[in-house]
Design an enzyme around this catalytic site. Structure first.
Site, mmCIF file in Angstrom:
data_model
loop_
_atom_site.group_PDB
_atom_site.id
_atom_site.type_symbol
_atom_site.label_atom_id
_atom_site.label_comp_id
_atom_site.label_asym_id
_atom_site.label_seq_id
_atom_site.Cartn_x
_atom_site.Cartn_y
_atom_site.Cartn_z
ATOM 1 N N SER A 63 1.599 3.778 7.211
ATOM 2 C CA SER A 63 1.701 5.231 7.371
ATOM 3 C C SER A 63 0.375 5.859 7.776
ATOM 4 C CB SER A 63 2.160 5.869 6.068
ATOM 5 O OG SER A 63 1.105 5.817 5.125
ATOM 6 N N SER A 98 0.819 -1.211 0.000
ATOM 7 C CA SER A 98 0.000 0.000 0.000
ATOM 8 C C SER A 98 0.859 1.271 0.000
ATOM 9 C CB SER A 98 -0.935 0.014 1.209
ATOM 10 O OG SER A 98 -1.747 1.171 1.156
ATOM 11 N N ASP A 99 1.596 1.494 1.072
ATOM 12 C CA ASP A 99 2.375 2.737 1.139
ATOM 13 C C ASP A 99 3.361 2.891 -0.020
ATOM 14 O OD1 ASP A 99 1.133 3.627 3.408
ATOM 15 O OD2 ASP A 99 2.619 2.783 4.783
ATOM 16 N N VAL A 100 4.008 1.797 -0.413
ATOM 17 C CA VAL A 100 5.063 1.912 -1.427
ATOM 18 C C VAL A 100 4.508 2.131 -2.836
ATOM 19 C CG1 VAL A 100 6.731 0.554 -0.107
ATOM 20 C CG2 VAL A 100 5.249 -0.582 -1.774
#
Lengths: 474, 91
Positions: free
Chosen positions: A442, A401-403
């Site tokens: 995050s 998700s974050d990356v």
């Protein structure tokens, strides 16, 4: 240093160690480098035994065999998914050994010894203790034995300072007193380094783990190097310095890949709480953040989404697969590899794009995919493949998700703003095989989930990916 | 005094040379790199061995023996797991 001949031999052994590291460029080079360094290590051991008289050879031999056999058996038998925890534990064992050796050395200190040696022994004890306790906590987090949610204590920094002060006080005391009290002071100093390491590691959680692991790696090396200065052993100094360098590089690479600095990760500078309200605007002014999450693709129920995804893959000529920690959690690497094989057998160009901090340790995804027999040359690093998403038909996100969160580019003032991401949103179609639409570590909502080009296959990644193969198997 | 200069020189030299070499290790090999350097950090076992070259108290023997067990675990396990991972990567 006894004489220049011994020094020369030591320098040769050090050169062979360096030669081992120099070969770490390719998998086959890594194999050779590993063997080279192991031979250098054997030589270093032999030299120490040859040059000195060991007072208790049987005890030394027996303890060595116990540790060696345990290390060998576990390393050969452990499953690849548990490798991060094993590596953390091995690192901790090295730090623990340094802690114990410096304890004994310090217990033998007399007023006649030079202050420098004592100083370095104390430094070795501090870093070694932190590496031991920190690694054990890290291993427990990686095995999900304890929560990776960092505990929130307002007095955390104060606690760390107090522990450091306790260490300094007890260490200073141990140098000034003699007799029975001295071991007690040393024990207190040692325990305070352990508490310090545990406190440091407890505070670092989730996606910040790669930074912690790399840093602890550097610490165990530095502990050995400090001990080398304290005992006047060149091979200890050199080998420890190598590990310190390596751990430092990894730490910086990981922190840079998250656009955060190491200090803020260690001091637990807070990631913003999950932003209230979705990120406002998309990059090209596209209405990325549709208020209604149930709009467009999400409205298409699971069976529809699966049909769409299969259709997109059937029509694609180029596919990039982006794995994340979710793939490791779901242990979906074999399904992912099978999907890649199916697609490439159908004549499509299939590549893997791996973000530097995907997973919980440096290189985590690569090891899992290698285990599943994915070809090494199909694994691409971020900078090598990022420009290709724009010309790619389908990007498949598996548990990341974050990356891959475009908000890192399009929205200012989030914890991930400015973090380099894999630009999957530039592909024509994005198939997302994540557990759910909750934000990553995050806490920043991912606009990909509202993007009309996204096909969302929520649920266990192992099953989602397997269901994609089902179609192609026919 | 010359000894300490020599030691710091070795520390600085190997740090810089390793930094230059390791900066060029591809990301794909970062996990094996880490377990590899992990194994090297077990070099502290040399310090543990040297503890047994002089008169030791019972406590020192227990602590030193434990240090050898831990370091040997790190040493052999580290090289073994690195070799296993490096063999897994197919080209």
């Amino acid at each position: 240093m006894d004489n220049w001949q011994e020094l020369l031999v030591d320098l040769v052994v050090i050169a062979v160690f360096i030669g081992g590291i120099a070969q770490f460029r390719t998998p086959s080079g890594a194999r050779r480098g590993n063997i080279t360094a192991a031979l250098a290590f054997a030589a270093a051991l032999a030299l120490v035994v040859y040059r000195n008289t060991i007072a208790q050879p049987w005890l030394v031999g027996a303890t060595f065999v116990v540790g060696a056999v345990a290390g060998w058996v576990i390393a050969e038998r452990i499953t690849m998914t548990r490798i991060p925890a094993l590596i953390a534990l091995q690192n901790g064992a090295g730090g623990g050994a340094s802690l114990l050796v410096s304890l004994v050395e310090l217990g033998r200190v007399s007023a006649a010894d030079d202050a420098l040696g004592i100083g370095f022994a104390l430094a070795g004890m501090l870093v070694g203790g932190v590496a031991l306790a920190g690694s054990v906590v890290a291993a427990a987090k990686l095995e999900n034995r304890i929560s990776s949610r960092p505990p929130q204590l307002p007095t955390y920094n104060l606690l760390l300072v107090l522990l450091l002060a306790l260490f300094g006080g007890a260490a200073a005391l141990s140098l000034t007193i003699t007799g029975l009290d001295q071991p007690v002071a040393l024990a207190i100093a040692a325990l305070s380094t352990l508490a310090l390491g545990a406190a440091l590691a407890l505070r670092v959680g989730g996606a910040d783990m790669p930074v912690l692991i790399s840093l602890l790696n550097a610490f165990s090396g530095l502990a050995a190097a400090f001990l080398g200065v304290a005992t006047g052993n060149e091979m200890l100094i050199a080998a420890g310095a190598m590990v310190g360098s390596s751990g430092t590089i990894l730490t910086l690479v990981m922190a840079r890949a998250m656009n955060r600095n190491v200090g803020s990760i260690l001091t637990g500078a807070q990631l913003a709480q999950p932003a209230s309200g979705a990120p406002s605007a998309g990059a090209e002014g596209a209405p990325v953040a549709q208020e209604n999450a149930a709009a467009a693709p999400a409205a298409a129920g699971p069976p529809d989404a699966l049909r769409q995804a299969r259709g997109a893959l059937a029509g694609a000529t180029s596919v990039i697969i982006v794995p994340g920690y979710g793939m490791a959690l779901a242990q979906a690497q074999h399904e992912v590899a099978a999907l890649a094989r199916k697609l490439s057998q159908a004549g499509k160009l299939v590549r893997f794009a791996v973000h530097p901090v995907a997973g919980r340790m440096p290189g985590h995804m690569h090891v899992l995919l290698a285990e599943a027999d994915v070809d090494y040359d199909d694994l691409y690093e971020m900078d090598a493949i990022n420009d290709d998403f724009a010309t790619t038909d389908v990007a498949i996100v598996v548990g990341a998700s974050d990356v891959v969160n475009p908000a890192a580019i399009t929205v200012a003032d989030t914890p991930i703003s400015g973090m380099p991401i894999l630009r999957v949103h530039e592909a024509d179609t994005v198939i997302v095989c994540n557990l759910d639409s909750r934000p990553g570590y995050s806490g920043v909502p991912n606009p990909l989930y509202q993007d009309p080009k996204s096909i969302l296959l929520f649920g266990d990644a192992k099953e989602s990916v397997a269901s994609l193969i089902g179609e192609h198997a026919r | 005094m010359s000894d300490i200069l020599l030691m710091l020189g070795i520390f600085a030299f190997t740090s810089v040379v390793s930094y230059a070499l390791i900066s060029r290790v591809p990301q794909r090999l970062h996990t094996p790199l880490m377990s590899f350097t992990n194994a090297i950090s077990a070099v502290t076992i040399l310090g543990a061995l040297l503890l047994f070259t002089e008169e030791a108290t019972a406590l020192a023997i227990v602590l030193g023996g434990t240090a050898i067990v831990l370091a040997a675990f790190n040493l052999v396990g580290g090289f073994a797991i690195t070799g296993r991972m490096a063999r897994m990567f197919r080209q």
